[in-house]
Design a protein around this motif. Structure first.
Motif, PDB file in Angstrom:
ATOM      1  N   LYS A 190      44.674  26.596 -79.842  1.00 45.70           N
ATOM      2  CA  LYS A 190      43.995  27.952 -80.272  1.00 45.70           C
ATOM      3  C   LYS A 190      42.831  27.537 -81.378  1.00 45.70           C
ATOM      4  N   ASN A 191      43.166  26.639 -82.461  1.00 47.01           N
ATOM      5  CA  ASN A 191      42.372  26.269 -83.472  1.00 47.01           C
ATOM      6  C   ASN A 191      41.568  24.548 -82.715  1.00 47.01           C
ATOM      7  N   ALA A 192      42.118  24.040 -81.869  1.00 49.88           N
ATOM      8  CA  ALA A 192      41.698  22.808 -81.542  1.00 49.88           C
ATOM      9  C   ALA A 192      40.298  23.291 -80.467  1.00 49.88           C
ATOM     10  N   TYR A 193      40.793  24.649 -80.184  1.00 43.89           N
ATOM     11  CA  TYR A 193      39.295  25.150 -78.933  1.00 43.89           C
ATOM     12  C   TYR A 193      38.150  25.387 -79.812  1.00 43.89           C
ATOM     13  N   ALA A 194      37.973  25.788 -80.573  1.00 40.21           N
ATOM     14  CA  ALA A 194      37.342  26.269 -81.993  1.00 40.21           C
ATOM     15  C   ALA A 194      36.620  25.395 -82.605  1.00 40.21           C
ATOM     16  N   LYS A 195      37.009  24.038 -83.405  1.00 44.99           N
ATOM     17  CA  LYS A 195      36.457  22.890 -83.387  1.00 44.99           C
ATOM     18  C   LYS A 195      35.534  22.585 -82.062  1.00 44.99           C
ATOM     19  N   PHE A 196      36.044  22.449 -81.078  1.00 43.74           N
ATOM     20  CA  PHE A 196      35.464  22.300 -79.592  1.00 43.74           C
ATOM     21  C   PHE A 196      34.271  22.914 -79.030  1.00 43.74           C
ATOM     22  N   LYS A 197      34.090  24.564 -79.968  1.00 48.89           N
ATOM     23  CA  LYS A 197      33.042  24.791 -79.905  1.00 48.89           C
ATOM     24  C   LYS A 197      32.007  25.183 -81.065  1.00 48.89           C
ATOM     25  N   GLN A 198      32.537  24.537 -82.217  1.00 50.33           N
ATOM     26  CA  GLN A 198      31.965  24.122 -83.193  1.00 50.33           C
ATOM     27  C   GLN A 198      30.972  23.536 -83.231  1.00 50.33           C
ATOM     28  N   ASN A 199      31.373  21.879 -82.605  1.00 51.46           N
ATOM     29  CA  ASN A 199      31.041  20.283 -82.821  1.00 51.46           C
ATOM     30  C   ASN A 199      30.911  19.578 -81.371  1.00 51.46           C
ATOM     31  N   ILE A 200      30.944  20.190 -80.174  1.00 55.00           N
ATOM     32  CA  ILE A 200      30.328  19.725 -79.135  1.00 55.00           C
ATOM     33  C   ILE A 200      29.740  20.544 -78.157  1.00 55.00           C
ATOM     34  N   ILE A 201      28.761  19.282 -78.281  1.00 58.60           N
ATOM     35  CA  ILE A 201      27.244  19.760 -77.157  1.00 58.60           C
ATOM     36  C   ILE A 201      27.777  19.945 -75.777  1.00 58.60           C
ATOM     37  N   VAL A 202      28.011  20.852 -75.278  1.00 60.18           N
ATOM     38  CA  VAL A 202      28.634  20.694 -73.480  1.00 60.18           C
ATOM     39  C   VAL A 202      27.448  19.881 -72.550  1.00 60.18           C
ATOM     40  N   LYS A 203      26.440  20.758 -73.003  1.00 59.52           N
ATOM     41  CA  LYS A 203      25.031  20.714 -71.885  1.00 59.52           C
ATOM     42  C   LYS A 203      24.498  19.248 -72.307  1.00 59.52           C
ATOM     43  N   GLY A 204      24.541  18.771 -71.332  1.00 61.66           N
ATOM     44  CA  GLY A 204      23.324  17.671 -71.202  1.00 61.66           C
ATOM     45  C   GLY A 204      24.562  15.909 -71.838  1.00 61.66           C
ATOM     46  N   SER A 205      25.895  16.262 -71.774  1.00 59.72           N
ATOM     47  CA  SER A 205      26.851  15.379 -71.685  1.00 59.72           C
ATOM     48  C   SER A 205      27.307  14.540 -70.638  1.00 59.72           C
ATOM     49  N   ALA A 206      27.219  13.363 -70.630  1.00 58.47           N
ATOM     50  CA  ALA A 206      28.139  12.656 -69.824  1.00 58.47           C
ATOM     51  C   ALA A 206      29.273  13.282 -69.653  1.00 58.47           C
ATOM     52  N   HIS A 207      29.929  14.085 -70.242  1.00 54.34           N
ATOM     53  CA  HIS A 207      31.505  14.850 -69.222  1.00 54.34           C
ATOM     54  C   HIS A 207      31.452  16.007 -69.960  1.00 54.34           C
ATOM     55  N   GLN A 208      30.078  16.683 -69.285  1.00 53.41           N
ATOM     56  CA  GLN A 208      29.954  18.296 -68.839  1.00 53.41           C
ATOM     57  C   GLN A 208      31.161  18.680 -68.392  1.00 53.41           C
ATOM     58  N   GLN A 209      31.460  18.007 -66.991  1.00 51.74           N
ATOM     59  CA  GLN A 209      32.346  18.590 -66.002  1.00 51.74           C
ATOM     60  C   GLN A 209      33.399  18.777 -66.798  1.00 51.74           C
ATOM     61  N   THR A 210      33.697  17.833 -67.348  1.00 49.93           N
ATOM     62  CA  THR A 210      34.845  17.120 -67.874  1.00 49.93           C
ATOM     63  C   THR A 210      35.412  18.674 -68.827  1.00 49.93           C
ATOM     64  N   TYR A 211      34.032  19.288 -69.477  1.00 43.43           N
ATOM     65  CA  TYR A 211      34.204  19.650 -71.108  1.00 43.43           C
ATOM     66  C   TYR A 211      34.848  20.782 -70.561  1.00 43.43           C
ATOM     67  N   GLU A 212      33.953  20.802 -69.387  1.00 41.57           N
ATOM     68  CA  GLU A 212      33.553  22.755 -68.908  1.00 41.57           C
ATOM     69  C   GLU A 212      35.449  23.323 -68.396  1.00 41.57           C
ATOM     70  N   ALA A 213      36.303  22.164 -68.136  1.00 43.50           N
ATOM     71  CA  ALA A 213      37.090  22.443 -67.040  1.00 43.50           C
ATOM     72  C   ALA A 213      38.260  22.079 -69.046  1.00 43.50           C
ATOM     73  N   VAL A 214      37.920  21.304 -69.016  1.00 44.05           N
ATOM     74  CA  VAL A 214      38.462  21.767 -70.971  1.00 44.05           C
ATOM     75  C   VAL A 214      38.252  23.022 -71.315  1.00 44.05           C
ATOM     76  N   GLU A 215      37.337  23.782 -71.525  1.00 45.25           N
ATOM     77  CA  GLU A 215      37.108  25.094 -72.467  1.00 45.25           C
ATOM     78  C   GLU A 215      37.852  26.113 -71.097  1.00 45.25           C
ATOM     79  N   LYS A 216      38.036  26.247 -69.690  1.00 46.21           N
ATOM     80  CA  LYS A 216      38.540  26.845 -69.007  1.00 46.21           C
ATOM     81  C   LYS A 216      40.238  27.024 -69.840  1.00 46.21           C
ATOM     82  N   ARG A 217      40.582  25.918 -70.309  1.00 42.87           N
ATOM     83  CA  ARG A 217      41.647  25.597 -69.946  1.00 42.87           C
ATOM     84  C   ARG A 217      42.442  26.257 -71.106  1.00 42.87           C
ATOM     85  N   LEU A 218      41.348  25.221 -72.882  1.00 47.30           N
ATOM     86  CA  LEU A 218      42.018  25.921 -74.015  1.00 47.30           C
ATOM     87  C   LEU A 218      41.964  27.359 -74.495  1.00 47.30           C
TER      88      LEU A 218
END
Length: 288
Positions: A190-218
């Motif tokens: 839960k705490n990791a998800y909060a830090k992800f939302k706070q500090n990682i820009i998903v849109k336009g990242s080379a890892h956007q597709q993976t990030y969307e899966a990570v967000e869904k999981r977290l």
């Protein structure tokens, strides 16, 4: 010097939940005098209501660290048997998406604050001629996994400092141990998800597709009927901490959970390339 549990005092960081809270309760029940700390005042109040001697300790703030040490030693009359450095969090994100400030924040909590707190207490333990320092590391201080680069780096650094410290304190009466848990039931995700939302820009990242899966999981609520067989309760860590506190010759390292034992073995057995394949597949399987 032989001490009974009732003579032993211990300062623990990160007691708001999870491992820190479980260890605090377990040691208190075993007769230790536990000084439980947390970053948020609301958590300190809750700890006090649960019967703990508790105070605020923010590992990102030197004044807070010094104040917590001063307060603890005032309560004990200037002695302290042990320190359990547990406070930490995980910052998800690909290495190429970590800013310097975000990586610095990870190290401030997981390494620099821990170092500062430990170094404030070592002179006291040297004067006493005894003491125990226990560092809560991670399986990710032994091996790395994708999208955990900041956390991996902080735990690898903690392991390096701790191994060095153990050598430097040899013969002082102060024993230093690492605890290396794998998956443990806690608020870590839960705490990791909060830090992800706070500090990682998903849109336009080379890892956007993976990030969307990570967000869904977290973001997903864990299914209470679908328990990971490799995930243990925090009491599994408590057992190792007790041994590190009470053994005449505590171990340098304590593995907790099957994944830690497995990956520690594979790290010695496999080449770097083969181990990378295993670790990539393990990380990818989480986000399917």
């Amino acid at each position: 010097m032989s001490l009974t549990n009732t003579d032993k005092s211990i300062l623990i960081t990160g007691c708001s939940s999870g491992i820190g809270l479980a260890v605090a309760h377990g040691l208190k029940g075993r007769g230790y005098r536990v000084f439980a700390t947390a970053r948020q005042l609301s958590d300190v109040t809750r700890l006090q209501q649960a019967g703990f001697e508790a105070c605020q300790l923010d590992l990102d703030n030197s004044d807070s660290i010094r104040a917590a040490v001063d307060w603890t030693l005032q309560q004990t009359g200037g002695n302290l048997y042990a320190l359990f450095n547990n406070g930490a969090y995980g910052q998800p994100g690909a290495v190429e998406d970590l800013s310097r400030d975000v990586l610095r924040q990870q190290f401030e909590t997981n390494l620099f604050g821990t170092l500062e707190l430990t170094n404030l207490l070592i002179p006291l333990m040297r004067r006493q001629g005894y003491g125990r320092i226990i560092q809560n590391s991670s399986v990710l201080g032994l091996i790395t996994m994708k999208y955990r680069g900041a956390y991996n780096a902080s735990k690898f650094a903690l392991e390096g400092l701790t191994d060095t410290l153990r050598q430097e304190l040899h013969g002082s009466g102060i024993f230093v141990s690492l605890v290396e848990p794998g998956p443990i039931t806690s608020d870590f995700r839960k705490n990791a998800y909060a830090k992800f939302k706070q500090n990682i820009i998903v849109k336009g990242s080379a890892h956007q597709q993976t990030y969307e899966a990570v967000e869904k999981r977290l973001a997903a609520d864990p299914d209470p009927d679908k328990k990971d067989p490799f995930t243990l309760e925090p009491d599994a860590v408590l057992k190792k901490v007790i041994h590190a506190l009470e053994a005449k010759k505590p171990k340098a390292r304590y593995y907790v959970t099957v994944p830690t034992y497995l990956f520690a073995y594979l790290r010695r057995l496999l080449s770097a390339n083969i181990l990378d394949i295993v670790l990539r597949r393990a990380a990818d399987s989480e986000n399917r």
